[in-house]
Design an enzyme around this catalytic site. Sequence first.
Site, short mmCIF file in Angstrom:
data_model
loop_
_atom_site.label_atom_id
_atom_site.label_comp_id
_atom_site.label_asym_id
_atom_site.label_seq_id
_atom_site.Cartn_x
_atom_site.Cartn_y
_atom_site.Cartn_z
N SER A 14 0.82 -1.21 0.00
CA SER A 14 0.00 0.00 0.00
C SER A 14 0.86 1.27 0.00
O SER A 14 1.88 1.36 0.70
CB SER A 14 -0.89 0.00 1.24
N LYS A 62 -13.66 -4.97 1.77
CA LYS A 62 -14.47 -3.77 1.53
C LYS A 62 -15.98 -4.00 1.66
O LYS A 62 -16.72 -3.08 1.99
CB LYS A 62 -14.19 -3.20 0.13
N ASP A 70 -13.72 6.69 -2.81
CA ASP A 70 -13.21 6.41 -4.17
C ASP A 70 -13.92 7.24 -5.25
O ASP A 70 -13.28 7.72 -6.19
CB ASP A 70 -13.35 4.92 -4.50
N GLY A 75 -15.18 -4.07 -8.75
CA GLY A 75 -15.40 -3.12 -7.65
C GLY A 75 -15.06 -1.70 -8.05
O GLY A 75 -15.78 -0.75 -7.71
P1 ATR Z 1 -11.51 -4.33 -9.24
O1 ATR Z 1 -12.06 -4.41 -7.88
O2 ATR Z 1 -10.14 -3.69 -9.34
O3 ATR Z 1 -12.45 -3.75 -10.22
P2 ATR Z 1 -12.13 -7.04 -10.04
O4 ATR Z 1 -13.40 -6.96 -9.30
O5 ATR Z 1 -11.30 -8.28 -9.93
O6 ATR Z 1 -11.16 -5.85 -9.66
O7 ATR Z 1 -12.44 -6.75 -11.58
C1 ATR Z 1 -11.47 -6.87 -12.58
C2 ATR Z 1 -12.05 -6.35 -13.89
O8 ATR Z 1 -11.06 -6.49 -14.91
C3 ATR Z 1 -13.26 -7.13 -14.34
O9 ATR Z 1 -14.12 -6.27 -15.05
C4 ATR Z 1 -12.63 -8.17 -15.29
O10 ATR Z 1 -13.50 -8.71 -16.24
P3 ATR Z 1 -14.36 -10.04 -15.93
O11 ATR Z 1 -15.54 -9.59 -15.13
O12 ATR Z 1 -14.72 -10.57 -17.27
O13 ATR Z 1 -13.45 -10.95 -15.16
C5 ATR Z 1 -11.60 -7.31 -15.96
N1 ATR Z 1 -10.54 -8.13 -16.56
C6 ATR Z 1 -9.59 -8.83 -15.93
N2 ATR Z 1 -8.80 -9.48 -16.82
C7 ATR Z 1 -9.30 -9.18 -18.06
C8 ATR Z 1 -8.94 -9.54 -19.41
N3 ATR Z 1 -7.89 -10.33 -19.66
N4 ATR Z 1 -9.69 -9.02 -20.42
C9 ATR Z 1 -10.72 -8.20 -20.18
N5 ATR Z 1 -11.13 -7.83 -18.94
C10 ATR Z 1 -10.42 -8.31 -17.90
#
Ligand code: ATR
Length: 272
Positions: A14, A65, A101, A128
């Site tokens: 962090s 969270k 945020d 999130g």
């Molecule tokens: P955060 O809390 O940072 O938003 P998260 O809840 O894990 O993290 O969400 C990650 C986001 O990145 C999601 O929208 C995910 O898409 P999926 O819902 O289809 O998993 C997206 N993401 C992660 N890897 C990806 C990839 N290779 N291509 C497109 N979207 C991706």
Amino acid sequence: MRHAGVIGDPVAHSLSPHMHNTAFEALGIDATYELWETSAADLPSRVESLRGESMLGANVTVPHKQSVMPLVDEVSDTAQQIGAVNTIIRDGSRLIGDNTDAFGFRQSIDATFPDIIRGTAVVLGAGGASRAVIVALREMGFDRIVLANRTLARAEALGAGFGVDVVPWERVVEATFPDASLLVNATSLGWHDEMPVDAEALDHLSPATLVMDLTYRETPLLRAAGDRGLGTLDGLGMLIYQGARAFELWLGRPAPVDVMRGAVVAEQSRRA
Ligand code: ATR
């Protein structure tokens, strides 16, 4: 000595301790910001400990969270809308869960691109981070918010909850880019130096589009946007302003935003 800290697992990476401790020092505040690595099993006792007289409050990060919400006495409207608490404030012995945020996102745009056209905002990702972005975009008065996600069902669930439009991931470029005044990458792809869309897709954006990536540094997406003369913004401002807002909620006084930014940038270059 008063205490604040970040509750999560892991928390070692962090940047918040650097940001807040430097701010405390700059203002001569006798307080320290600590790393409070906390397992799910220990979360209730960790939250209880915040009721102590010497506690300012806390930040909350992955994976707590959501699970922290029933453990506080009150959840703010914003945190309820986002569905997550990232900041806990102690008011006497009462604990209030809030979320800074959306404020951070909005303030980072307002501070750098105050004249952004509030037309169509396109959000890539439905995790999130996207929830806070959508809440902020609604407050900012964008005419239309469009959401696209690799997993369509997740975008549809989020879109239905917030009443925003959803387009399939495969169609997002042709269906939304020509009209977009803001493109936000809220997927986790930037962290791994991958792009959510091809660089050539950015040619479909109008020259007035602002391209934003929530990653705390220049990503390939932002570089490609900059190469095309588009406005760009990374997530560092969002990080700093969400922290500044938490600082203000804990202490009831303005945060030294420039000092906090300097601390984060210095720590980032130390780690690079
Ligand atoms: P955060 O809390 O940072 O938003 P998260 O809840 O894990 O993290 O969400 C990650 C986001 O990145 C999601 O929208 C995910 O898409 P999926 O819902 O289809 O998993 C997206 N993401 C992660 N890897 C990806 C990839 N290779 N291509 C497109 N979207 C991706």
